[in-house]
Design an enzyme around this catalytic site. Structure first.
Site, short mmCIF file in Angstrom:
data_model
loop_
_atom_site.label_atom_id
_atom_site.label_comp_id
_atom_site.label_asym_id
_atom_site.label_seq_id
_atom_site.Cartn_x
_atom_site.Cartn_y
_atom_site.Cartn_z
N ASP A 1 -27.72 -10.24 2.04
CA ASP A 1 -28.19 -8.86 1.86
C ASP A 1 -27.70 -7.97 3.00
O ASP A 1 -27.19 -6.87 2.79
CB ASP A 1 -29.72 -8.81 1.85
CG ASP A 1 -30.30 -9.28 0.52
OD1 ASP A 1 -29.66 -9.03 -0.50
OD2 ASP A 1 -31.37 -9.88 0.53
N ARG B 1 0.83 -1.19 0.00
CA ARG B 1 0.00 0.00 0.00
C ARG B 1 0.87 1.26 0.00
O ARG B 1 1.93 1.28 0.63
CB ARG B 1 -0.91 0.02 1.23
CG ARG B 1 -1.86 -1.16 1.32
CD ARG B 1 -2.42 -1.25 2.72
NE ARG B 1 -3.33 -2.36 2.89
CZ ARG B 1 -2.95 -3.61 3.14
NH1 ARG B 1 -1.66 -3.90 3.24
NH2 ARG B 1 -3.84 -4.59 3.28
N GLU C 1 -34.12 -13.94 -9.88
CA GLU C 1 -35.08 -14.37 -10.89
C GLU C 1 -36.50 -13.84 -10.62
O GLU C 1 -37.32 -13.79 -11.53
CB GLU C 1 -35.13 -15.90 -10.95
CG GLU C 1 -35.53 -16.56 -9.64
CD GLU C 1 -35.54 -18.07 -9.74
OE1 GLU C 1 -35.72 -18.57 -10.86
OE2 GLU C 1 -35.37 -18.75 -8.71
N ARG D 1 -23.22 -15.31 -5.44
CA ARG D 1 -23.63 -14.01 -6.00
C ARG D 1 -22.52 -12.98 -5.97
O ARG D 1 -22.37 -12.20 -6.91
CB ARG D 1 -24.84 -13.48 -5.24
CG ARG D 1 -25.21 -12.08 -5.67
CD ARG D 1 -26.41 -11.56 -4.92
NE ARG D 1 -27.61 -12.31 -5.28
CZ ARG D 1 -28.79 -12.10 -4.71
NH1 ARG D 1 -28.90 -11.21 -3.76
NH2 ARG D 1 -29.84 -12.79 -5.08
#
Length: 778
Positions: free
Chosen positions: A693, A431, A582, A565
């Site tokens: 979620d 970094r 879906e 996902r």
């Protein structure tokens, strides 16, 4: 007379020109030259403005890689290497990097011996490692080893002092003269000199030590850590005290100190002199002699008055109401008040000559603290009075960032230590100074994702990069009958008609094979089928042998233990990802509008259906509600755009989802999901329905400190998509929220009352004047 006036005018004009030429930089600091501050405000990224407080850092600090005069960590390590050629161990001579090549940076903690005492603080350090993504229970996989013996307190007079440490560690076959070992220590030495002697031979081991004396510090090998109290929280920790409504830059007191005064011995010189700067108005410096067993035997003529004045002020009140806090050395170089000052946004004024500041290899303390000299104590008041108000605010903002990013919990202190060591092993992917010293911080800016600042969504504005102009749609399909419904086919067609859609990936999460290519809808963009894992095939997942519309195949790694996902698939070629379910109902116009909104907020979640979290005082736990309210803090991910950086996985891919949401994330969150979160947390999400979620929202909120963005949608779609499901499913989601909050250590979600609609939305004007007119048509 005319000639005289002409010469006077020319002299006056020449004087002004010389003044502007040689002193213009000073003149621009006045109020009638506000250009610099305006530029600084414009350059501060919108996502970091979480408290409606503009940044007061200089523009070059925000755009560049830190002060040009300050070398980057990579350059600094090179300089340290040259300086430490003859000073003992360094990474090249005392660390076996070959152990880290096969399994990566893994840390093994020695098993604790039965009956061996372990202090509360050391137990927290070991727990931080064992619950992290670095941990491995197998020593043959380890790159770094941490002792199970408590080495924090090496003062022989302490009750936590462990005897015969050297004999115990040499008996272990893993010791190997300390090579690839990390030893933690907070207290070294004893009365009266408090030397840094640990009482045992550390061999080739690295030291993560508090109160590190710079002459004993081995640059690029050891790590200086802060001194933290026993009560320091394991996870999360309290937030800093600076709030947008609690500023002014100058508080009631300018400079304060309240603490012990040592009458004799090491550290007494500085604290004995602090009374010279006390004026009782804006500078309060209070000391007390009343500590220790025999203080009365050594007390001087000032002790009685000092003790009386000491009781007149409350320490917490001074912290809250002072701009600068003096942090002098005690018996040792470090002090608990260093972290206390950081949390209180009281700028530390350090008076501890020779102290190697915590994480100095990565943190630029010149932006958050005033480093003074014990010999020049009397000059401190005049020095801090000269600091401009905007610089005071910049210092205060940086104290809050450093506290929250690296010091608010034992977990963050330990993980920062390990990440600094990890950066040394891969210097070409370490970094930069900018990443360590700028929001969201080095722990959340993973070098595995990128070392280029422009690739992170937080720094797009600073580096002149616009968010991507297209997205990849990722549709997870888990039909119970193994065939696509007409609803799913219409969804694919609607998304493919979006002017911003680059490709569509269908994640087939069903035990039955997907339908043949002829049954899929015709689309104007590539359509690829990816075989996801199922409850039966938990050992891994693979790409099927065909791809409709002729796009490339995508292979998943074997033994994949992640939900599908949020996995960072190689087939995703865009930064933005539209995550779909879906059962989602979306029109092309809705997709277009949500993506346009996301391009203005690439670091946030942007969606339609929203939940709101709350604290239940009766049950003393967190809950959430899907009811329509004026507040939101969670946006559902069943139809979502996101930057693929923090993603990795979701959970329960076969679970039915009767929710509709559009969420835009960066792919940055894909990588963060995969690399940052430990395996145990992913297993928790896999075991609970619809927990992914909540976890994604918690993760994004922890990174940005900002709420998600809600955009408008057809009302009937939202109502159909917010069905909570069965009572058991709802209970699982509540349990998931509380267990995830426990892992984060605090509630990271931020509530909002904002919803973004298109211009002229629902206005009584002709629809022909509206860009997104189909949002209002049934």
């Amino acid at each position: 007379m005319q000639t005289r006036k002409k010469y006077i005018f020319l002299t006056f004009l020449a004087s002004w020109l010389l003044l502007f030429f040689f002193g213009g930089d000073q003149l621009r600091r006045f109020a009638f030259f506000p250009r610099r501050n305006a530029a600084a405000r414009r350059s501060w990224p919108r996502w970091a403005d979480r408290t409606l407080l503009h940044s007061f850092a200089e523009p070059q600090e925000l755009r560049g890689d830190g002060n040009a005069a300050q070398p980057s960590p990579r350059a600094r390590r090179a300089a340290q290497l040259r300086a430490s050629q003859g000073s003992g161990c360094r990474m090249e001579s005392c660390f076996d990097a070959s152990r880290c090549q096969k399994h990566g940076f893994k840390v093994f903690t020695y098993p604790r011996e039965r009956g061996e005492p372990v202090s509360e603080s050391y137990g927290k350090i070991l727990a931080s490692i064992e619950r992290s993504r670095y941990y491995t229970p197998r020593p043959e996989e380890a790159c770094l080893f941490v002792l199970g013996i408590d080495t924090l307190d090496r003062d022989p007079l302490s009750a936590h002092y462990v005897h015969n440490v050297e004999q115990k560690i040499h008996a272990s076959p893993l010791w190997n003269s300390g090579r690839n070992h990390l030893i933690f220590n907070l207290y070294a030495g004893t009365w009266p000199n408090y030397t840094e002697e640990l009482g045992f031979d550390i061999g080739h081991a690295m030291l993560a030590k508090a109160s590190f004396y710079s002459q004993n510090f081995r640059p690029g090998f050891d790590v200086s850590i802060p001194l933290f109290p026993r009560e320091h929280p394991q996870r999360g920790g309290q937030s800093g005290w600076l709030r947008w409504d609690s500023v002014p830059p100058r508080k009631k007191y300018l400079l304060v100190f309240k603490g012990k005064r040592y009458l004799t011995g090491i550290g007494s010189g500085t604290r004995n002199a602090l009374h010279h700067i006390h004026n009782g108005r804006d500078i309060v410096s209070l000391t007390t002699c009343r500590h220790g067993k025999d203080w009365e035997r050594h007390k001087d003529t000032r002790c009685d008055q000092d003790n009386a004045d000491y009781e007149k002020f409350d320490y917490q009140e001074l912290l809250h109401n002072s701009t600068f806090c003096i942090v002098p050395r005690g018996r040792r170089l470090g002090s608990f008040r260093f972290l206390e000052a950081l949390q209180a946004a009281c700028i530390p004024v350090l008076l501890s000559d020779g102290w190697e500041l915590p994480f100095s290899e990565a943190i630029d303390w010149g932006k958050a603290a005033v480093v003074g000299s014990e010999r020049l104590l009397l000059q401190i008041p005049s020095a801090v009075r000269c600091i401009r108000p905007e610089r005071v605010l910049a210092f205060q903002q940086q104290t809050q960032f450093l506290w929250d990013a690296y010091f608010s919990s034992v977990d963050k202190i330990v993980h920062t230590t390990l990440e600094i060591i990890r950066d040394r092993l891969i210097p070409h992917r370490s970094r930069s100074r900018f990443l360590w010293n700028t929001l969201p911080g080095g722990l959340l800016a993973l070098p595995d994702f990128s070392t280029h600042l422009g690739d992170f969504p937080f720094y797009y504005l600073q580096h002149g990069r616009a968010p991507c102009h297209s997205f990849t749609a990722l549709l997870r399909a888990a039909p119970s009958q193994g065939s696509l419904s007409q609803h799913t086919l219409r969804l694919i067609q609607a998304v493919s008609r979006s002017q911003y859609c680059a490709q569509i990936l269908v994640l087939w999460s069903c035990e039955k094979p997907p339908p043949p290519s002829g049954t899929w809808p015709h689309t104007t963009v590539p359509l690829t089928i990816i075989q996801g894992r199922t409850k039966v095939r938990r050992a891994g997942c693979r790409e099927l042998g065909y791809t409709p519309r002729g796009t490339s195949h995508t292979e998943l790694p074997p033994l994949l233990q992640l939900s599908d996902r949020f996995f960072p698939y190689a087939a995703i070629g865009t930064d933005a990802v539209l995550s779909l379910d879906e059962h989602t109902s979306l029109s092309t116009t809705e997709v277009d509008f949500a993506f346009v909104v996301w391009r203005s907020f690439p670091e946030r979640i942007v969606g339609f259906s929203a939940w709101s979290h709350f604290w239940d005082p009766e049950q003393k736990r967190w809950g959430y509600t899907s009811r329509w309210t004026n507040k939101l803090s969670i946006v559902l991910t069943t139809a979502a755009f996101y930057h693929r950086y923090p993603g990795g996985w979701g959970g329960s891919p076969g679970a039915a989802r009767l929710r509709s949401a559009l969420l835009v994330l960066c792919r940055y969150y894909h990588s963060l999901f995969t690399e940052y979160l430990p395996v145990g947390l992913r297993e928790l999400v896999d075991s609970l329905a619809a927990c992914e979620d909540i976890l994604m929202n918690l993760l994004v909120a922890a990174v940005t400190k900002l709420p998600p963005i809600k955009v408008t949608q057809w009302k009937q779609h939202t109502e159909a998509g917010t069905v909570a499901g069965s009572t058991r499913r709802f209970s699982q989601q509540q349990d998931c929220l509380n267990q995830l909050v426990d892992w984060f250590g605090s509630m990271p979600l931020v509530s909002s009352q904002l919803r973004l609609d298109p211009v002229l939305f629902k206005d009584q004007v002709s629809v022909l004047r509206k860009k997104y007119r189909h949002l209002e048509k049934p």
